[in-house]
Design a protein around this motif. Structure first.
Motif, mmCIF file in Angstrom:
data_model
loop_
_atom_site.group_PDB
_atom_site.id
_atom_site.type_symbol
_atom_site.label_atom_id
_atom_site.label_comp_id
_atom_site.label_asym_id
_atom_site.label_seq_id
_atom_site.Cartn_x
_atom_site.Cartn_y
_atom_site.Cartn_z
ATOM 1 N N ILE A 1 0.805 -1.275 0.039
ATOM 2 C CA ILE A 1 0.167 -0.071 -0.049
ATOM 3 C C ILE A 1 0.747 1.362 0.000
ATOM 4 O O ILE A 1 1.998 1.364 0.410
ATOM 5 N N GLU A 2 0.326 2.337 -0.596
ATOM 6 C CA GLU A 2 0.963 3.674 -0.500
ATOM 7 C C GLU A 2 -0.142 4.499 0.102
ATOM 8 O O GLU A 2 -1.225 4.545 -0.228
ATOM 9 N N PHE A 3 0.620 5.582 1.077
ATOM 10 C CA PHE A 3 -0.424 6.461 2.091
ATOM 11 C C PHE A 3 0.548 7.607 2.184
ATOM 12 O O PHE A 3 1.661 7.349 2.123
ATOM 13 N N THR A 4 -0.032 8.712 2.606
ATOM 14 C CA THR A 4 0.649 9.626 3.193
ATOM 15 C C THR A 4 0.609 9.469 4.647
ATOM 16 O O THR A 4 -0.707 9.531 5.321
ATOM 17 N N LEU A 5 1.736 9.583 5.495
ATOM 18 C CA LEU A 5 1.868 9.433 6.792
ATOM 19 C C LEU A 5 2.592 10.849 7.264
ATOM 20 O O LEU A 5 3.668 11.016 6.993
ATOM 21 N N ASN A 6 1.444 11.785 7.996
ATOM 22 C CA ASN A 6 1.938 13.103 8.646
ATOM 23 C C ASN A 6 2.933 13.686 7.551
ATOM 24 O O ASN A 6 3.945 14.290 7.785
ATOM 25 N N GLY A 7 2.283 13.858 6.377
ATOM 26 C CA GLY A 7 2.840 14.600 5.136
ATOM 27 C C GLY A 7 3.940 14.019 4.179
ATOM 28 O O GLY A 7 4.240 14.466 3.309
ATOM 29 N N ASN B 1 -4.928 2.805 2.000
ATOM 30 C CA ASN B 1 -4.257 3.212 0.518
ATOM 31 C C ASN B 1 -4.656 4.415 -0.049
ATOM 32 O O ASN B 1 -5.814 4.570 -0.271
ATOM 33 N N ASP B 2 -3.612 5.069 -0.524
ATOM 34 C CA ASP B 2 -4.140 6.267 -1.338
ATOM 35 C C ASP B 2 -4.695 7.306 -0.374
ATOM 36 O O ASP B 2 -5.490 8.316 -0.864
ATOM 37 N N ARG B 3 -4.486 7.330 0.787
ATOM 38 C CA ARG B 3 -5.417 8.348 1.794
ATOM 39 C C ARG B 3 -4.402 9.152 2.756
ATOM 40 O O ARG B 3 -2.860 8.497 2.588
ATOM 41 N N ASP B 4 -4.517 10.060 3.321
ATOM 42 C CA ASP B 4 -3.636 10.760 4.197
ATOM 43 C C ASP B 4 -4.130 10.291 5.807
ATOM 44 O O ASP B 4 -5.051 10.486 6.120
ATOM 45 N N VAL B 5 -2.852 9.956 6.291
ATOM 46 C CA VAL B 5 -3.095 9.649 7.969
ATOM 47 C C VAL B 5 -2.131 10.425 8.539
ATOM 48 O O VAL B 5 -1.155 10.874 8.501
ATOM 49 N N VAL B 6 -2.910 11.004 9.635
ATOM 50 C CA VAL B 6 -2.096 11.781 10.836
ATOM 51 C C VAL B 6 -2.150 11.415 12.010
ATOM 52 O O VAL B 6 -3.233 10.973 12.463
ATOM 53 N N THR B 7 -1.129 11.307 12.537
ATOM 54 C CA THR B 7 -0.977 10.888 13.993
ATOM 55 C C THR B 7 -0.657 11.905 14.952
ATOM 56 O O THR B 7 0.113 13.009 14.497
ATOM 57 N N LEU B 8 -0.343 11.943 16.136
ATOM 58 C CA LEU B 8 0.024 13.195 17.211
ATOM 59 C C LEU B 8 1.525 13.582 16.725
ATOM 60 O O LEU B 8 1.967 14.931 16.688
ATOM 61 N N GLU B 9 2.381 12.680 16.060
ATOM 62 C CA GLU B 9 3.934 13.095 15.590
ATOM 63 C C GLU B 9 3.544 14.200 14.494
ATOM 64 O O GLU B 9 4.300 14.822 14.553
ATOM 65 N N GLY B 10 2.276 13.850 13.690
ATOM 66 C CA GLY B 10 2.317 14.919 12.515
ATOM 67 C C GLY B 10 1.499 16.177 12.846
ATOM 68 O O GLY B 10 1.519 17.269 12.175
#
Length: 151
Positions: free
Chosen positions: A3-9, A66-75
């Motif tokens: 999968i490919e996704f955006t993690l914290n930018g 997949n193909d989405r933007d994920v943000v955690t507290l680190e971001g």
């Protein structure tokens, strides 16, 4: 599956099994702010943002990002630190803070000038083991009203 996704930018790739949870994937990617307190979708501790919306990472399959933007507290460290200061000012221990902070930041973007009942409803899935939620509510109201903005 890959999968490919955006993690914290940052664009991120991962090889996962079909049953890999988003929680497990995020921990494997070094996002240690994401905690698992119950594994039953009841505590809110594992809350992250997917495309700007709060989700429980323990109950979401990693393949769904997949193909989405994920943000955690680190971001969202700057925003998290700002709200965290309000929580600390109310004497909160901090165990439930990561999930609560993520939900408050999402709520702030989603709701316009939320009242007490709207805040309680939005945050109903966040459990706190040490308080009666009054300190959290005071911190949230102060945070939302910061900088002269009447919210």
């Amino acid at each position: 599956m890959e999968i490919e996704f955006t993690l914290n930018g940052k664009v991120t790739y991962a090889e996962i099994k079909d049953d890999t949870s988003l929680f497990d994937l995020l921990r494997a990617k070094g996002c240690y702010s994401v905690k698992c307190g119950c594994e039953t979708e009841n505590c809110g501790l594992c809350t992250v943002l997917v495309d700007g919306k709060s989700v429980l990472s323990c109950s979401m399959l990693a393949a769904r990002v997949n193909d989405r933007d994920v943000v955690t507290l680190e971001g969202v460290q700057k925003e998290a630190e700002e709200f965290g200061m309000f929580l600390a000012g109310e004497g909160q221990c901090g165990f439930c803070s990561p999930g609560l902070i993520m939900n408050v930041l999402a709520m702030e973007k989603e709701l316009n000038h939320p009242g007490e009942d709207e805040i309680k409803e939005y945050l109903a899935g966040n459990l706190c083991r040490c308080s009666g939620y009054m300190g959290q509510m005071r911190a949230i109201r102060k945070y939302l009203a910061r900088g002269g903005e009447a919210r």
